[in-house]
Design an enzyme around this catalytic site. Structure first.
Site, PDB file in Angstrom:
ATOM      1  N   LYS A  22      54.258  48.190   9.706  1.00 40.05           N
ATOM      2  CA  LYS A  22      55.230  48.546   8.675  1.00 40.05           C
ATOM      3  C   LYS A  22      56.095  49.719   9.151  1.00 40.05           C
ATOM      4  O   LYS A  22      57.322  49.668   9.072  1.00 40.05           O
ATOM      5  CB  LYS A  22      54.489  48.906   7.379  1.00 40.05           C
ATOM      6  CG  LYS A  22      55.427  49.158   6.226  1.00 40.05           C
ATOM      7  CD  LYS A  22      54.671  49.408   4.938  1.00 40.05           C
ATOM      8  CE  LYS A  22      53.978  48.155   4.461  1.00 40.05           C
ATOM      9  NZ  LYS A  22      53.203  48.319   3.254  1.00 40.05           N
ATOM     10  N   ARG A  91      51.987  54.560   1.675  1.00 35.05           N
ATOM     11  CA  ARG A  91      51.570  53.177   1.932  1.00 35.05           C
ATOM     12  C   ARG A  91      50.841  53.063   3.266  1.00 35.05           C
ATOM     13  O   ARG A  91      51.262  53.675   4.250  1.00 35.05           O
ATOM     14  CB  ARG A  91      52.794  52.260   2.017  1.00 35.05           C
ATOM     15  CG  ARG A  91      53.551  52.113   0.738  1.00 35.05           C
ATOM     16  CD  ARG A  91      54.869  51.386   0.985  1.00 35.05           C
ATOM     17  NE  ARG A  91      55.680  51.390  -0.222  1.00 35.05           N
ATOM     18  CZ  ARG A  91      55.623  50.449  -1.160  1.00 35.05           C
ATOM     19  NH1 ARG A  91      54.815  49.420  -1.028  1.00 35.05           N
ATOM     20  NH2 ARG A  91      56.390  50.534  -2.220  1.00 35.05           N
ATOM     21  N   GLY A 100      47.252  43.595   1.454  1.00 33.11           N
ATOM     22  CA  GLY A 100      46.536  44.034   0.256  1.00 33.11           C
ATOM     23  C   GLY A 100      45.147  44.579   0.508  1.00 33.11           C
ATOM     24  O   GLY A 100      44.426  44.871  -0.438  1.00 33.11           O
ATOM     25  N   MET A 102      44.262  47.367   2.212  1.00 32.87           N
ATOM     26  CA  MET A 102      44.137  48.835   2.168  1.00 32.87           C
ATOM     27  C   MET A 102      44.935  49.361   0.974  1.00 32.87           C
ATOM     28  O   MET A 102      45.452  48.599   0.185  1.00 32.87           O
ATOM     29  CB  MET A 102      44.599  49.422   3.488  1.00 32.87           C
ATOM     30  CG  MET A 102      43.620  49.105   4.603  1.00 32.87           C
ATOM     31  SD  MET A 102      44.135  49.789   6.160  1.00 32.87           S
ATOM     32  CE  MET A 102      45.549  48.830   6.564  1.00 32.87           C
ATOM     33  N   ARG A 336      58.888  42.228   8.742  1.00 34.32           N
ATOM     34  CA  ARG A 336      57.992  41.976   9.877  1.00 34.32           C
ATOM     35  C   ARG A 336      58.196  40.539  10.298  1.00 34.32           C
ATOM     36  O   ARG A 336      58.730  39.730   9.531  1.00 34.32           O
ATOM     37  CB  ARG A 336      56.531  42.212   9.498  1.00 34.32           C
ATOM     38  CG  ARG A 336      56.082  41.293   8.438  1.00 34.32           C
ATOM     39  CD  ARG A 336      54.685  41.563   7.965  1.00 34.32           C
ATOM     40  NE  ARG A 336      54.506  40.798   6.741  1.00 34.32           N
ATOM     41  CZ  ARG A 336      53.630  41.057   5.818  1.00 34.32           C
ATOM     42  NH1 ARG A 336      52.838  42.088   5.934  1.00 34.32           N
ATOM     43  NH2 ARG A 336      53.520  40.308   4.756  1.00 34.32           N
ATOM     44  N   HIS A 452      49.484  37.066  -3.233  1.00 41.39           N
ATOM     45  CA  HIS A 452      48.334  37.452  -2.406  1.00 41.39           C
ATOM     46  C   HIS A 452      47.604  36.215  -1.884  1.00 41.39           C
ATOM     47  O   HIS A 452      47.297  36.094  -0.695  1.00 41.39           O
ATOM     48  CB  HIS A 452      47.400  38.313  -3.256  1.00 41.39           C
ATOM     49  CG  HIS A 452      46.134  38.681  -2.556  1.00 41.39           C
ATOM     50  ND1 HIS A 452      44.977  37.947  -2.686  1.00 41.39           N
ATOM     51  CD2 HIS A 452      45.845  39.680  -1.692  1.00 41.39           C
ATOM     52  CE1 HIS A 452      44.035  38.487  -1.946  1.00 41.39           C
ATOM     53  NE2 HIS A 452      44.533  39.550  -1.336  1.00 41.39           N
ATOM     54  N   SER A 777      30.581  23.905  38.811  1.00 40.22           N
ATOM     55  CA  SER A 777      31.049  23.857  37.430  1.00 40.22           C
ATOM     56  C   SER A 777      30.177  24.827  36.639  1.00 40.22           C
ATOM     57  O   SER A 777      28.948  24.717  36.649  1.00 40.22           O
ATOM     58  CB  SER A 777      30.929  22.434  36.880  1.00 40.22           C
ATOM     59  OG  SER A 777      31.343  22.430  35.539  1.00 40.22           O
ATOM     60  N   THR A 780      28.468  27.434  31.018  1.00 43.76           N
ATOM     61  CA  THR A 780      28.446  28.753  30.364  1.00 43.76           C
ATOM     62  C   THR A 780      27.529  28.784  29.145  1.00 43.76           C
ATOM     63  O   THR A 780      27.218  29.867  28.655  1.00 43.76           O
ATOM     64  CB  THR A 780      29.875  29.172  29.972  1.00 43.76           C
ATOM     65  OG1 THR A 780      30.507  28.056  29.356  1.00 43.76           O
ATOM     66  CG2 THR A 780      30.662  29.621  31.189  1.00 43.76           C
ATOM     67  N   CYS A 845      32.288  23.774  32.220  1.00 45.50           N
ATOM     68  CA  CYS A 845      32.048  22.658  31.313  1.00 45.50           C
ATOM     69  C   CYS A 845      31.189  23.060  30.116  1.00 45.50           C
ATOM     70  O   CYS A 845      30.803  22.224  29.318  1.00 45.50           O
ATOM     71  CB  CYS A 845      31.424  21.475  32.039  1.00 45.50           C
ATOM     72  SG  CYS A 845      29.839  21.871  32.788  1.00 45.50           S
ATOM     73  N   TYR A 865      39.825  24.078  36.731  1.00 44.67           N
ATOM     74  CA  TYR A 865      39.911  23.305  35.488  1.00 44.67           C
ATOM     75  C   TYR A 865      38.919  23.809  34.452  1.00 44.67           C
ATOM     76  O   TYR A 865      37.946  24.495  34.783  1.00 44.67           O
ATOM     77  CB  TYR A 865      39.697  21.803  35.737  1.00 44.67           C
ATOM     78  CG  TYR A 865      38.301  21.451  36.191  1.00 44.67           C
ATOM     79  CD1 TYR A 865      37.286  21.199  35.261  1.00 44.67           C
ATOM     80  CD2 TYR A 865      37.981  21.377  37.541  1.00 44.67           C
ATOM     81  CE1 TYR A 865      36.003  20.898  35.669  1.00 44.67           C
ATOM     82  CE2 TYR A 865      36.708  21.069  37.961  1.00 44.67           C
ATOM     83  CZ  TYR A 865      35.721  20.836  37.017  1.00 44.67           C
ATOM     84  OH  TYR A 865      34.447  20.541  37.417  1.00 44.67           O
TER      85      TYR A 865
END
Ligand code: PEP
Ligand code: MG
Length: 893
Positions: A22, A91, A100, A102, A336, A452, A777, A780, A845, A865
């Protein structure tokens, strides 16, 4: 020394870290010469320091003194001057918009004396002055001193009852003067002293209260939901008050330079005559469409339109604007780059390219994989022509059905029982946030696209219809056109059209999915949204360096993923092929007493596997297909130990003979593991059960040769799971190479052999492992499990909520890659693997392959990839394009 306060003339739009969104944009508008009330911004650094110290910040008072003096000079008035008071608003405004969540305090500077001065300024309007004063005591009491809001509401209610009226506006100046006395008593009772009369003291207390509101419960919850970091703090804007409630020639409104729901250009917004800004956002009264302002005040309307054009031209994006008209004079209170729906984001980005405002690279960075995922959600299928119960404003698109609830707490409770719920409210306020998060959709009877409910729902990507003004919303039911809908009844809410239906309306695939599937209804081909998706996806693909493959283990999934743009299969999990009617063969394999029985079982499985692979290779003809050898522990294919033990015991009790079950039980007991995830699975299984991997390798090679014989171009890649040491891989590889050589002969088929990197030791010895692998590969899922020591199947439900609450991580590391820990293992393995074998092919993968944030990380690390489920393929393609564009941008900086 740090500068804590900036005049609007000192800032600009790029200073959001310090001045908040803001403040930075008020500064930008001031410097563009637009009519912004004078003011200054206290930085988020000051807030952070205040919160860290828990007390006021050295040097801040002096800076505020200086800037306040400049503000007073600019306005020609002094704060709270009894004769001619300057009033200010205080503000919040953080780097990321938190609508809205804060606090704000208006009318600071009013006291028992300046209230008369304000009345004189307003041309002898006593009512306005006393109403402003009572609003200050109420807001200040609640926000700064934690006085329960209901106490003020009760006092207001009693004032209306005493007078025999229903509406606040029917209270006159004397009533409001009496109400101020009542409010002051409430204040003194709760706070222990009188309402502060010193304007400067009011200002200081209001600023500190806004600082503190950064840590209010709802702000914390919103940040968690929107993944906004917890340590940014908020800036505070102190702005000369202008009043939209001075009569019919005053008012306040919100405007968008394009439709935030669809992206269409035009005049969008809401206007409320004779009102203050909070009244619009709170959705308390139904607003007028902005276009009506032309009839009410043509001069201000024309000026507003011209400012909107200036702002769009300046920001090169959709802007949203808050403005106030005080007695015919237009003031800009905020702008904004506006929040928008996913559909609008795509449409606007493409429009701005057409209009020459931005280039295609920029356009791709203005949309996200998360937005694309939203566009792929199904829509209502209206083939049965259901008649709508009512209609409101389609404020945030999507199709959702669920049970009606009327309070935030009920929404949370019912959703906790696994139900889909629709939160129905007259209007929402920031306290409804938990219920809005829990609900599938939000329906309100009041407020426009800027209320809101609308703003928050759009930010969350949640379906929302607001301003359905035929609804009479009660405590546990709503009525519409004589029909009563009770709590627990099912309704369907269409956030695109604004229609609401009784009962559950069936859904159909979205047009964006139809487009990806290649079976788009020709009538939709020129839809702005579909055209925009086509334009941006084509450009993302051109720019992407990362390829996107899919995780698929059936021909049908492979075919769909290919239509969605997959460049092959990155993970075909073969264990799924051991289920169903093949279970019996697997049991034979496990129960085999001798090599002959085992070989028989494997021989029976082999042609079935070959057929599976041929199907997939055909669908992915010409593209690489990574087939992973069987991974999970074999006992997962057997009945549960407990069930079987009971079955055998019962049979024994009855004196029945069940030799097969007994043999099975013995096998299950033999194979039972305390920690199966760390047990006999993956490559370990292949090394322990002779012939198992060999059967799969042979089936893969034979399927490839069969496709080549049909004239196809198979590109199989065999992947060994759970490798932790190069010796494991070398052993499997030696056997596999022999089989492959034997099967492919001179067919020209090439089969690559590589490994998953999913055990931390593999990542740390990647240089050695790369000697025996043509590709890596990253698995994860397991890598996260083993790096953190978190059981991947248990922890998210069990205790992650506490970790999230404590901020140990902002998101589950199973969802988005943990860059510092697991990510480091990926980096090490990529670097050391490539150092040992230049050109080593690298992919991922695990689930992270389809997570937007993680895709950017994999781009940075230099993988070739990512592989993800078919439905995530378009999302990953877009993010791969964005990652490439953004990394070029950051190299230039
Ligand atoms: C992984 O561990 O990341 C992986 C892809 O394998 P799975 O999920 O099958 O264990
Ligand atoms: Mg794994």
């Amino acid at each position: 020394m740090d500068q804590y306060v900036y005049d609007f003339a000192e800032g600009n739009k790029d200073m959001k870290d310090l001045l908040g969104g803001k403040g930075a944009n008020l500064a930008e508008m001031t410097n563009l010469g637009l009519p912004v009330p004078a003011g200054f911004t206290i930085t988020s650094e000051a807030c952070k320091r205040y919160l860290a110290q828990g007390t006021h910040v050295d040097g801040l008072d002096e800076e505020i003194d200086q800037h306040l003096a400049a503000l007073e000079d600019a306005m020609g008035r002094k704060l709270g001057d009894p004769a001619d008071p300057l009033l200010v608003s205080v503000r919040s405004g953080a780097k990321f918009s938190m609508p809205g969540m804060m606090e704000t305090v208006l009318n600071v500077g009013l006291n028992d004396e300046s209230v008369d001065g304000l009345s004189r300024q307003a041309g002898g309007n006593d009512r306005f002055a006393w109403d402003s004063y009572r609003r200050l005591i109420q807001m200040f009491g609640k926000t700064v001193c934690d006085v329960p809001g209901e106490e003020f509401e009760d006092a207001l209610h009693q004032a209306k009852v005493a007078k025999g009226v229903k509406d606040d506006v029917q209270l006159d100046a004397d009533d409001l003067r009496a109400l101020v006395s009542a409010y002051k008593k409430v204040f003194a009772k709760h706070v222990g002293h009188d309402f502060p009369q010193d304007p400067r003291h009011q200002l200081d207390l209001a600023i500190e209260a806004v600082f503190r509101s950064w840590n209010a419960d709802r702000a914390v919850l919103y940040r968690r939901q929107e993944r906004i970091p917890a340590d940014l703090g908020t800036a505070v804007n102190v702005v000369a008050m202008v009043f939209g409630n001075l009569g019919p020639d005053s008012g306040t409104g919100v405007a968008f330079t394009r439709d935030p729901a669809t992206g269409e250009s035009g005049i969008y917004g809401d206007y409320l005559q004779n009102a203050q800004g909070e009244d619009v956002v709170a959705g308390i009264r139904n607003t007028l469409p902005l276009a009506d302002l032309e009839k009410i005040d043509k001069k201000s309307y024309d000026e507003l339109l011209s400012i909107m054009a200036t702002l769009e031209g300046h920001y090169h994006d959709l802007c949203d604007i808050e403005f106030t008209i005080e007695r015919g004079k237009l003031w800009m209170l905020q702008t904004r780059v506006g929040k928008r729906t996913a559909a609008a984001a795509f449409t606007i980005a493409a429009q701005l390219v057409d209009e020459g405002m931005i280039d295609l690279d920029e356009a791709v960075t203005r949309v996200s994989g998360a937005q694309l995922a939203q566009l792929m959600f199904p829509r209502f299928d209206l083939a049965g022509d259901p008649s709508p119960l009512t209609r409101g404003v389609g404020a945030s698109p999507g199709a959702a059905a669920g049970e009606v609830v009327f309070t935030s707490a009920d929404a949370v409770a019912r959703a906790g029982e696994g139900k889909n719920v629709i939160l129905v409210r007259r209007e929402t306020n920031p306290d409804d946030l938990p219920g809005m998060i829990a609900a599938q959709a939000i329906l309100t009877s009041r407020g426009g696209k800027t209320s809101h409910a609308a703003v928050v729902a759009r930010g969350m990507g949640k379906t929302c219809v607001c301003g359905a003004d035929e609804l009479e919303v009660g405590r546990d039911q709503f009525t519409v056109g004589g029909r009563v809908v009770h709590e627990g009844d099912v309704i369907s809410v269409d956030g695109t059209t604004g229609r609401v239906y009784l009962g559950e309306v069936p859904v159909r695939p979205s047009e964006v999915v139809q487009y990806f599937e290649g079976d788009l209804d020709p009538a939709l081909a020129n839809e702005p949204l579909v055209a925009a998706v086509h334009l941006l996806m084509t450009h993302a693909d051109e720019k992407a360096r990362l390829k996107v493959r899919t995780n698929a283990d059936t021909g049908a999934d492979a075919a769909r993923a290919r239509r969605f743009g997959a460049h092959g299969i990155g993970l075909c999990r073969t264990e799924h092929m051991f289920l169903g009617d093949r279970r019996e063969l697997v049991e034979r394999l496990i129960l085999a007493h001798n090599p002959t029985e085992r070989n028989d079982a494997l021989a029976a499985l082999q042609p079935l596997q070959r057929a599976d692979f041929l199907d997939i290779f055909r669908e992915m003809n010409g593209l690489p297909v990574t087939v992973r050898l069987i991974d999970p522990p074999l006992h997962e294919f057997l009945p549960s130990l407990e069930d079987l033990a009971v079955q055998v015991a019962v049979a024994k009790e009855r004196g029945e003979d069940s030799p097969r079950d007994e043999r099975m039980l013995a096998a299950v007991r033999r194979m039972h593991e305390q920690n199966p995830m760390l047990g006999l699975r993956g490559v370990r299984l292949g090394l322990v059960i002779p012939g198992l991997f060999a059967m799969q390798v042979r089936a893969i090679a034979e399927a490839a040769v069969a496709l080549a014989a049909e004239g196809g171009r198979p590109r199989p890649e065999i992947m060994v799971p759970l490798v932790g040491a190069v010796q494991e891989l070398e052993t499997v590889r030696a056997e596999a190479e022999k089989i492959i050589a034997e099967v492919v002969g001179d067919s020209g088929v090439e089969v690559l052999i590589g490994t998953m990197i999913e055990v931390p030791r593999a990542a740390l010895t990647a240089g050695q492992i790369a000697e025996a692998a043509e590709f890596f590969s990253f698995g994860t899922n397991d890598l996260t499990q083993m790096a953190w020591g978190f059981s991947r199947d248990d922890v998210e439900g069990a205790f992650f909520w506490r970790y999230l609450e404590l901020g140990i991580f902002g998101i589950s590391p199973f969802e988005s890659i943990d860059r510092d820990g697991v990510g480091r293992l990926v980096r090490i393995a990529a670097e050391e693997g490539r150092a040992a074998r230049p050109g080593l092919k690298l992919g991922v993968c695990g689930e992270h392959g389809g997570d937007p944030e993680s895709v950017h990380f994999f781009h940075e690390v230099g993988l070739d990839y990512v592989s993800c489920s078919p439905f995530r393929v378009p999302v990953a393609r877009l993010e791969a394009g964005r990652a490439a564009i953004e990394s070029v941008g950051s190299d230039h900086r």
